[in-house]
Design a protein around this motif. Sequence first.
Motif, PDB file in Angstrom:
ATOM      1  N   CYS A   1      36.595  35.013  35.797  1.00  0.00           N
ATOM      2  CA  CYS A   1      35.921  35.579  36.974  1.00  0.00           C
ATOM      3  C   CYS A   1      34.936  36.635  36.474  1.00  0.00           C
ATOM      4  O   CYS A   1      35.247  37.834  36.448  1.00  0.00           O
ATOM      5  CB  CYS A   1      36.958  36.186  37.924  1.00  0.00           C
ATOM      6  SG  CYS A   1      36.301  36.666  39.530  1.00  0.00           S
ATOM      7  N   PRO A   2      33.751  36.208  36.024  1.00  0.00           N
ATOM      8  CA  PRO A   2      32.792  37.130  35.393  1.00  0.00           C
ATOM      9  C   PRO A   2      32.444  38.350  36.243  1.00  0.00           C
ATOM     10  O   PRO A   2      32.089  39.397  35.693  1.00  0.00           O
ATOM     11  CB  PRO A   2      31.560  36.253  35.162  1.00  0.00           C
ATOM     12  CG  PRO A   2      32.103  34.861  35.061  1.00  0.00           C
ATOM     13  CD  PRO A   2      33.252  34.819  36.018  1.00  0.00           C
ATOM     14  N   ASP A   3      32.560  38.250  37.561  1.00  0.00           N
ATOM     15  CA  ASP A   3      32.227  39.376  38.436  1.00  0.00           C
ATOM     16  C   ASP A   3      33.353  40.408  38.539  1.00  0.00           C
ATOM     17  O   ASP A   3      33.155  41.478  39.112  1.00  0.00           O
ATOM     18  CB  ASP A   3      31.880  38.876  39.839  1.00  0.00           C
ATOM     19  CG  ASP A   3      30.583  38.078  39.851  1.00  0.00           C
ATOM     20  OD1 ASP A   3      29.750  38.285  38.950  1.00  0.00           O
ATOM     21  OD2 ASP A   3      30.412  37.240  40.751  1.00  0.00           O
ATOM     22  N   ASN A   4      34.524  40.079  38.022  1.00  0.00           N
ATOM     23  CA  ASN A   4      35.670  40.991  38.084  1.00  0.00           C
ATOM     24  C   ASN A   4      36.059  41.388  36.663  1.00  0.00           C
ATOM     25  O   ASN A   4      36.833  40.702  35.991  1.00  0.00           O
ATOM     26  CB  ASN A   4      36.838  40.312  38.800  1.00  0.00           C
ATOM     27  CG  ASN A   4      37.977  41.268  39.095  1.00  0.00           C
ATOM     28  OD1 ASN A   4      38.234  42.211  38.352  1.00  0.00           O
ATOM     29  ND2 ASN A   4      38.703  41.011  40.177  1.00  0.00           N
ATOM     30  N   LYS A   5      35.516  42.513  36.193  1.00  0.00           N
ATOM     31  CA  LYS A   5      35.726  42.928  34.807  1.00  0.00           C
ATOM     32  C   LYS A   5      37.184  43.252  34.507  1.00  0.00           C
ATOM     33  O   LYS A   5      37.645  43.123  33.369  1.00  0.00           O
ATOM     34  CB  LYS A   5      34.839  44.133  34.490  1.00  0.00           C
ATOM     35  CG  LYS A   5      33.346  43.816  34.523  1.00  0.00           C
ATOM     36  CD  LYS A   5      32.494  45.027  34.190  1.00  0.00           C
ATOM     37  CE  LYS A   5      31.016  44.683  34.228  1.00  0.00           C
ATOM     38  NZ  LYS A   5      30.153  45.856  33.932  1.00  0.00           N
ATOM     39  N   GLU A   6      37.947  43.671  35.517  1.00  0.00           N
ATOM     40  CA  GLU A   6      39.346  44.013  35.295  1.00  0.00           C
ATOM     41  C   GLU A   6      40.203  42.787  35.004  1.00  0.00           C
ATOM     42  O   GLU A   6      41.209  42.878  34.300  1.00  0.00           O
ATOM     43  CB  GLU A   6      39.906  44.756  36.511  1.00  0.00           C
ATOM     44  CG  GLU A   6      39.304  46.133  36.719  1.00  0.00           C
ATOM     45  CD  GLU A   6      39.943  46.855  37.898  1.00  0.00           C
ATOM     46  OE1 GLU A   6      40.904  46.304  38.476  1.00  0.00           O
ATOM     47  OE2 GLU A   6      39.485  47.955  38.229  1.00  0.00           O
TER      48      GLU A   6
ATOM     49  N   HIS B   1      38.677  39.449  34.256  1.00  0.00           N
ATOM     50  CA  HIS B   1      37.962  38.407  33.529  1.00  0.00           C
ATOM     51  C   HIS B   1      38.545  38.196  32.135  1.00  0.00           C
ATOM     52  O   HIS B   1      38.662  39.134  31.348  1.00  0.00           O
ATOM     53  CB  HIS B   1      36.478  38.748  33.441  1.00  0.00           C
ATOM     54  CG  HIS B   1      35.650  37.685  32.789  1.00  0.00           C
ATOM     55  ND1 HIS B   1      35.718  36.353  33.143  1.00  0.00           N
ATOM     56  CD2 HIS B   1      34.716  37.754  31.792  1.00  0.00           C
ATOM     57  CE1 HIS B   1      34.871  35.656  32.412  1.00  0.00           C
ATOM     58  NE2 HIS B   1      34.262  36.480  31.587  1.00  0.00           N
TER      59      HIS B   1
ATOM     60  N   LYS C   1      41.517  37.688  31.270  1.00  0.00           N
ATOM     61  CA  LYS C   1      42.866  38.220  31.085  1.00  0.00           C
ATOM     62  C   LYS C   1      43.894  37.169  31.492  1.00  0.00           C
ATOM     63  O   LYS C   1      43.690  36.426  32.439  1.00  0.00           O
ATOM     64  CB  LYS C   1      43.071  39.488  31.933  1.00  0.00           C
ATOM     65  CG  LYS C   1      42.070  40.606  31.669  1.00  0.00           C
ATOM     66  CD  LYS C   1      42.278  41.230  30.306  1.00  0.00           C
ATOM     67  CE  LYS C   1      41.562  42.558  30.162  1.00  0.00           C
ATOM     68  NZ  LYS C   1      40.121  42.515  30.432  1.00  0.00           N
TER      69      LYS C   1
ATOM     70  N   SER D   1      39.980  29.964  38.135  1.00  0.00           N
ATOM     71  CA  SER D   1      38.789  30.648  38.651  1.00  0.00           C
ATOM     72  C   SER D   1      38.791  30.513  40.161  1.00  0.00           C
ATOM     73  O   SER D   1      39.647  29.838  40.744  1.00  0.00           O
ATOM     74  CB  SER D   1      37.512  30.023  38.077  1.00  0.00           C
ATOM     75  OG  SER D   1      37.243  28.772  38.688  1.00  0.00           O
TER      76      SER D   1
ATOM     77  N   ASP E   1      31.672  30.705  30.778  1.00  0.00           N
ATOM     78  CA  ASP E   1      31.322  31.712  31.787  1.00  0.00           C
ATOM     79  C   ASP E   1      30.194  31.242  32.704  1.00  0.00           C
ATOM     80  O   ASP E   1      30.272  31.382  33.932  1.00  0.00           O
ATOM     81  CB  ASP E   1      30.917  33.028  31.107  1.00  0.00           C
ATOM     82  CG  ASP E   1      32.113  33.819  30.608  1.00  0.00           C
ATOM     83  OD1 ASP E   1      33.224  33.263  30.599  1.00  0.00           O
ATOM     84  OD2 ASP E   1      31.934  34.986  30.218  1.00  0.00           O
TER      85      ASP E   1
ATOM     86  N   ASP F   1      30.260  30.312  36.776  1.00  0.00           N
ATOM     87  CA  ASP F   1      29.318  30.960  37.691  1.00  0.00           C
ATOM     88  C   ASP F   1      28.525  29.916  38.482  1.00  0.00           C
ATOM     89  O   ASP F   1      28.354  30.041  39.702  1.00  0.00           O
ATOM     90  CB  ASP F   1      28.356  31.850  36.901  1.00  0.00           C
ATOM     91  CG  ASP F   1      27.347  32.551  37.802  1.00  0.00           C
ATOM     92  OD1 ASP F   1      27.764  33.328  38.673  1.00  0.00           O
ATOM     93  OD2 ASP F   1      26.135  32.305  37.643  1.00  0.00           O
TER      94      ASP F   1
END
Length: 418
Positions: A12-17, A19, A21, A56, A344, A348
Amino acid sequence: MNILLKSAKIVCPDNKELHLKKRDILIKNGIIEKIGTSVEGPANAKVMDHKNLHVSLGWFDSGVSFGEPGYEERETISNGLIVAGKSGFTDILLYPSTHPVPDTSSDVVFLKERGLNKATIIHPMGTLTKNSDGTDLAELFDMKNAGAVAFYDFKKQVANPNLLKIALLYAQNFGGLIFSFPQDGNIKGTGVAHEGKISTILGMKGIPALAEELQVARDLFVLEYTGGKLHIPTISTAGSVKLIANAKKKGLDVSCSVAVHNLFLSDESLQGFDTHYKVSPPLREKSDCKSLIKGVSDGTIDFVTSDHIPVDIEHKRVEFDNAMDGSIGLESTFGCLNTIFGLDETVDILTKGRSRFGLEEPVLKEGAKACLTLFNPDEDYTFGLEDVLSTSKNSMFLGSSLKGKAIGVINNDQITIK
């Protein structure tokens, strides 16, 4: 339904927490209840612990055909939605390519009802004109109220520019999105393949890039005059990319898509006269493929679609000139895109753009509706008949080397898994 995803790598490239993981994800009654490093589910939970499991947001396809009603031998809605789900798609836009065509609100309601309570959700289009014959506008406002997300005479040019003008002006009253197929039929004539070196060598009647680019240029001029929202589906030439890029710089409300096969394959594939490669618009030259790929990466091209069109064997196992256009693509789209763009960017591409069609954009967080796609992005394989899930088997990707396979989807409190 309770589902527990174990050790799933979140893309989930927009969710850095989150992505890239690895997390456990607990889903209860269609809602994401918990995301954590170690989550215990209820005793009755269905546990998903596939090898190399990735997850995703649900994937979205802006252009799919089934056969029902009228061509059920090619594909039914029920099986088509299973195919879409197993291919990773939680939402599809359904082309108005049936018989009869959906040109009234009741037709749209029928299609939506046929897709109820499925993991993959149908978002039907209505035709732009009555009977899709290019003469009089169909019931656009009524179809919009019934759930039509756009209006399109499937794979037919809007030959009359005044009709396009009226449609764009009228649809502004209710936010309607108008599709215009990018091909001038008079210039295409009886062409069956891209006009170029390959068609000349093979003795095939050519379809010049001009047939597409002239139509695109005309439609953009009309849009600049009228305003409104225009979508140009399945462009195929480098010139079209430039025309749309310039229109966007002017601030015109235009979007476009490209079929995945126009990124992955060129007209060189035609040398065996295999009718699986006969599509509309046609496969173009490698230089066009490169320009289209660049257009996807820089955002000029808004969507990559499977342009999934089932065709029965009777309409494909004939001479190339007489074969019906179309290739299925749902099953191979992820593998093709992942091979071209990497993980990635592929995710997207597959998850963006629902809002263009007035659809809700999903989110991946606790408390949100579960709209998820499960996949393994690292599997290298040769796409074969065993990978074709559709009733019709007309795939041009048979024998192609791909990377990555979908496992299935969780959406609408339903699950579809291979």
